[in-house]
Design a protein around this motif. Sequence first.
Motif, short mmCIF file in Angstrom:
data_model
loop_
_atom_site.label_atom_id
_atom_site.label_comp_id
_atom_site.label_asym_id
_atom_site.label_seq_id
_atom_site.Cartn_x
_atom_site.Cartn_y
_atom_site.Cartn_z
N GLN A 1 0.65 4.18 -2.87
CA GLN A 1 0.41 5.58 -2.52
C GLN A 1 1.49 6.48 -3.14
O GLN A 1 1.18 7.57 -3.65
N ASP B 1 0.83 -1.21 0.00
CA ASP B 1 0.00 0.00 0.00
C ASP B 1 0.87 1.25 0.00
O ASP B 1 0.52 2.27 -0.60
N HIS C 1 2.83 15.01 1.68
CA HIS C 1 2.93 13.55 1.83
C HIS C 1 4.25 13.05 2.40
O HIS C 1 4.41 11.85 2.62
#
Length: 277
Positions: A131, A127, A168
């Motif tokens: 991302q 994951d 991020h």
Amino acid sequence: MGLIFYNMREQIQYKSKEEIEVMRHSCLLVGKAHVEAIKIMREGITTMELNNIVETFILDNGGTPSFKNYNGYPYATCISMNEAVVHGFPGSHVLKSGDVISLDIGVYKNGFHGDSAYTYAFGEISDEVKQLLRVTKQSLYEGIKKARAGNRIGDIANAIQEYTEKKHGYGVVRELVGHGLGRNMHEAPQVPNYGKKGTLQKLKEGMVLAIEPMVNLGVKEVSHLDDGWTILTRDRKTSAHFEHDVCITKGEPDILSSFAEIEAAEKANSNLTWSHS
Ligand code: MF3
Ligand code: CO
């Protein structure tokens, strides 16, 4: 482009409407070349086989691969696996589940270059890496939103950095930048992926920019492989790279390259997972 061109002092080459249409053809051919590679991405295929199908496709369509022999670069494509950021050599690496494949392709045809990169996720991907790919791809569009006459290169650079690094927490590579594109693969101006709003060159109608965020899961620092070309993340964590060619107009940015066919081919290949999962 390669490591920052300290000598890139030449004039910006503005393109006419007619020249833009010729360029669009080269840029769209790059996307179609990506599709040829996607179609054969399966367990057991080597990155050299991906390179070769792309090269054959470009030649069959009346183009030449922009990268081959550029400053001595030996191949038609750059294939940068996993912790490789850019300028990876295709070779004997066999695709296996978990691989992240950054494929960068350039086409020269009718006097103009197209240059576009896309990162593929092969098989089971964490994951965390999914991302990274989503955010890096979106950061390209965040940059493109600022690619409007009257804005500055720094506005594009800042939008990419804000989205990837500030929002991020990823590492934005400093040593490599996007670039003007046209009759030469690398023209002025440089397009960094970090910087301050309101700085650097003013954007004007007829400029064509290759915007290409290179974003690392971990640290922003890179190191060089001793093949003289491959750039790796210093911490060996995964890196992603997406590149579009964008023409500045008085209105909306005109994206000359296209991901539409790439995304359709990606969806059709069950070995590729991330953007449709
Ligand atoms: N898209 C890359 C760039 O803008 C690819 C260049 S690879 C090279 O520089 F080998 F041709 F340098
Ligand atoms: Co480029």
